[in-house]
Design a protein around this motif. Sequence first.
Motif: not given
Length: 705
Positions: A61, A63, A66, A70, A237-240
């Motif tokens: 992920e 982070t 992400t 957020r 949604e988490p960025t991966r």
Amino acid sequence: MGKHYKKIMEMISFRTLLIIVLIFTGLLQFLLMLGNVRGTTYDIQAFQLAPETIRAVKTVEDTVKTEQERDHAEESIEPVYVYNEETAKHRVALVNSLFDIVSDVRTEVKGKDAEASIDNQITQLRNKLKEITDSQSQLIFTNSQLQSLMTVSDASIHNAMKIVSDLVETTLSDAIRIEEINLKRNEIETKIRQAPNLDVEILNAVIVIGRAAIIETETLDETKTKELIHKAREEVEPTRILQGQIIVQEGELINREVYRQLELLGLLNNQATIKPVVGLAIFVLLQMSFLYILFIRSKMELTKKRNAVLVTVIVYAMSIILMKLLGQLTDQFDVTIAFLYPTALATMLVRLLANERAATLVTVLTAASAGVMFHEGYAAVLQMDIALYIIFGGLASIFFMRSIEKRSHLLKACGVVSIVNIAFIGFYLLMSQSDYGLSEQLFYGVAGITSGIVSGALTMGLLPFFESAFGILSTMKLIELSNPNHPLLKKLLTETPGTYHHSVMVANLAEAACEAIGADGLLARVGCYYHDLGKTKRPAFFIENQMSGINPHDSLPPERSAEIIIAHTTDGAKLLESYKMPKEIIDIALQHHGTSTLKFFLHKAKEEGKDIEEKAFMYPGPKPQTKEAAVISIADSVEAAVRSMKQPNAEKIQKLVYSIIQGRVQENQFDECDVSIKELKKIEVVLCETLNGIFHSRIEYPKDE
């Protein structure tokens, strides 16, 4: 266990002991596995050209991105405010209360205190207002302001109260937030100054009251605001970065974003010793956490639980060390020598010394650790073939060790483990789709058999050391204690043959009953062998040993007879302790009579008209703490009662067994153990069946003429 060990264990709480032990175990595992952790890294810097196309070796992920998304979502949320309609009423009431107090003081002064000086009047008014002024930080009056309130006319006071009340109610009818309070206070001050017919002398005092009455009417609803923020952040949604995703093409410039992604993936040289170390630490922490949860939730007796913890971590640490030693030889052979590892060693030892749940967890943890320590190649994280090899071998040993009553059963379990090992190796060789020569195939076959045999051999060799060091009562130890050549059993046989025969009969009954309710039948049998050992101190005072027909109790007072009979439980426990017998056996000797009463001697004492204390005729206990002790207490009484019965038959036996069990229940003898009514019924049925087999009717043969 030595006295020093016992003292140390008593000084440390179980939770503290568990944490300390797991910390040392985890640290040892971490140090031993550190050299086995590897990863592919690149010696590159930001703003240089990529030497080759670099792909993500794992999914991670991002982070940073992400969190940025957020944060944007959180910033878009408007705070939620709530308007309180009651605020205006409360503040108007406060204003009215202030003026009412002023009016009351003025009335008192005009009456009985008319001669009081103005200073006394001001003091009296300030005291009356103290309760309100202390709770309102803005409500601060000077002496001159209070003096003006005391000296103006009543009409001026009533007029001022009307003006301030109306202005406060009007101002607070609008939504006012905390940052707007000063503005609204200034506005009401202006309106008060502009109010017609307001006595100028009390203007400053009225302004103080008006400003103090203004507070916020719309407050921030932190709960709802946080809920909206939380919901907005959760919806992002988490960025991966996906495994196999191209991070940078060969020849492309490595900008800051690319460099950050490479750093996140742990692909830079300056991270070569950081990421794997952190990952390994998490891996070890996860394993220790499972062990912590397993034992902290265990409902075993405290001493057993402590022993189980120490045995489990020692066996687990020993397995890791063995893997490390075997792993040092891996590079010197073309074959995978990890298949020589004894797959069921840790499982068997923990199963025999602790319990099945701990053995199952240790199997999984050992397999996972082996997957790391035996892994090959830079892309691999776990060597799954070895991990599965150990899991299958370990689980096979668990399934085939559910009933270990002889050492031959352990050997059979080892044979099964060897067969499972060979079967898995066959799967491995076929699935690898490699052409192995005869010598290699032979090696793998021998490795599977060797692994199973060595597992059993090491288990049998190490088991006595663990039993001796920790005082653990394993199945093997019970079998050893059941040997008739044991010094205590010889003593029982030679000094109290009647008690010995009684103990053997009780053992047969108790074992059958325990097996019927899922309790430890072997423990019950061995416990019965030793439960009446205290009778060897005064053999002749127990009826089964009175061969001459003389009963010494006939010449003793009933309280002395009761004292002798009762003492056999504690005497037996002391004798067992002197021989360093397992605690479980000692407990059975102490508990098999619980706190029951010697009714025969109690009744005899009452018949003699003695003033006696009933407690003197009760066994000291404790009451049975385990199912095995409960079953033995029933079987002991049943066997003695049936043996004294004239011409026993099935109906008589059934009534007798039922009455004895019910008597125990009514005396609350089973309150401290987890035996159920349903299990007591099963015990009754099994005891009746066994006794009917022993005391069956015999054919009456004709006499010789």
